[in-house]
Design an enzyme around this catalytic site. Structure first.
Site, short mmCIF file in Angstrom:
data_model
loop_
_atom_site.label_atom_id
_atom_site.label_comp_id
_atom_site.label_asym_id
_atom_site.label_seq_id
_atom_site.Cartn_x
_atom_site.Cartn_y
_atom_site.Cartn_z
N ARG A 185 -40.83 9.54 6.67
CA ARG A 185 -41.60 9.13 7.68
C ARG A 185 -40.72 8.02 8.39
O ARG A 185 -41.12 7.91 9.61
CB ARG A 185 -42.64 8.62 6.74
CG ARG A 185 -43.88 9.52 6.38
CD ARG A 185 -44.81 8.90 5.40
NE ARG A 185 -45.90 9.65 5.21
CZ ARG A 185 -46.52 9.55 3.99
NH1 ARG A 185 -46.36 8.42 3.47
NH2 ARG A 185 -47.74 10.18 3.94
N LYS A 198 -47.54 17.37 10.21
CA LYS A 198 -48.35 16.90 11.25
C LYS A 198 -48.14 17.39 12.55
O LYS A 198 -47.01 17.61 12.91
CB LYS A 198 -48.87 15.66 11.17
CG LYS A 198 -49.20 14.97 9.69
CD LYS A 198 -49.63 13.53 9.70
CE LYS A 198 -49.81 13.21 8.06
NZ LYS A 198 -50.45 11.81 7.92
N PHE A 245 -59.76 3.25 10.88
CA PHE A 245 -58.87 4.13 11.46
C PHE A 245 -59.28 5.62 11.49
O PHE A 245 -58.48 6.47 11.79
CB PHE A 245 -57.29 4.04 10.87
CG PHE A 245 -57.30 4.33 9.41
CD1 PHE A 245 -57.28 5.55 8.73
CD2 PHE A 245 -57.29 3.21 8.57
CE1 PHE A 245 -57.25 5.69 7.49
CE2 PHE A 245 -57.21 3.22 7.27
CZ PHE A 245 -57.29 4.58 6.78
N HIS A 262 -47.88 14.42 5.55
CA HIS A 262 -48.84 14.07 4.46
C HIS A 262 -48.33 14.39 3.05
O HIS A 262 -47.35 15.44 2.68
CB HIS A 262 -50.12 14.92 4.88
CG HIS A 262 -51.12 14.74 3.70
ND1 HIS A 262 -51.82 13.68 3.52
CD2 HIS A 262 -51.27 15.77 2.66
CE1 HIS A 262 -52.73 13.90 2.28
NE2 HIS A 262 -52.22 15.05 1.79
N ASN A 297 -47.70 9.21 11.25
CA ASN A 297 -46.29 9.14 10.36
C ASN A 297 -45.68 10.48 9.93
O ASN A 297 -44.79 10.44 9.00
CB ASN A 297 -46.95 8.31 9.07
CG ASN A 297 -48.06 9.00 8.32
OD1 ASN A 297 -48.37 10.31 8.68
ND2 ASN A 297 -48.63 8.51 7.38
#
Length: 229
Positions: free
Chosen positions: A135, A41, A87, A148, A145
């Site tokens: 994570r 990410k 979220f 993915h 986190n």
């Protein structure tokens, strides 16, 4: 006896043992290939090489890789199943905030092993319950986190098609379908190759057998040539 003579005797013994084993019922094979989607990410993109090294050392093969940046609309489509949750707006904003690295990982039980390596989705909880998970090491909190992973085989196929639209994903046969495929294609071809290997007795058996299997692949496409006149 000279070294050459000893080598020749041992070579004959190897082929004799191979011929003897061929007469025994072949053991049940295992289906190895399974794929899952991994995403580094935006906030940990600078740890790309480090994370990829951990992935490879954990027994995965990276069979496809793509650097890209998703738009908010693309993120909304990718996380469509999360639509309506509190979220969701923050998630799409976070995932579209910078470049990402998407990878297709392959190994046996790839989905479950990658989920285990990732740890809990909440990085704060991961540091307590799974301190060595990715994570826990690279994530910040429940939203950011770090990485993915696909939740299931079906979601992995869907997500891989989304990120890699050119990818060809054939369903992995299971159960009786897998057994039928092995009995129809794999076992006869392999047995024929091993038989030819014992008769030929080449200097390099592994290379010879690999070339033979490529040449006699039952699924090799057959091209139709037209002769122009």
């Amino acid at each position: 006896m000279s070294c050459t003579g000893v080598f020749a005797v041992r070579k004959e013994q190897v082929y004799s043992n191979l011929e003897a084993r061929m007469e025994v019922l072949m053991p049940e094979p295992q289906i190895y290939v399974e794929r899952t989607l991994a995403i580094i990410k935006p906030d940990v993109i600078d740890k790309e090489e480090e994370i990829e090294d951990l992935i490879l050392r954990s027994g995965f093969h990276i069979i496809q890789k793509r650097n890209l940046q998703l738009s908010p609309e693309q993120c909304s489509n990718f996380y469509a199943e999360q639509f309506g949750k509190v979220f969701f707006p923050n998630l799409t904003a976070y995932m579209s905030s910078g470049p990402i690295v998407a990878m297709v990982l392959a190994r046996n039980c790839a989905v479950s092993y990658w989920k285990e390596l990732l740890g809990p989705s909440n990085s704060l909880r991961a540091r307590i319950t799974h301190p060595h998970s990715l994570r826990a090491l690279y994530g910040t909190d429940e939203l950011r986190n770090g990485l993915h992973g696909s939740l299931s085989i079906s979601s992995a196929e869907k997500e891989i098609r989304f990120i890699f639209p050119e990818a060809i994903l054939e369903p992995v046969p299971t159960g009786q379908r897998a057994q039928d495929y092995l009995n129809l294609y794999v076992k006869p071809t392999l047995l024929a190759g091993l038989t030819a290997l014992c008769k030929e007795k080449p200097a390099d058996p592994m290379i010879w057998l690999a070339d033979w299997l490529i040449e006699h692949n039952p699924n090799k496409p057959k091209l139709q040539y037209r002769i122009s006149q």
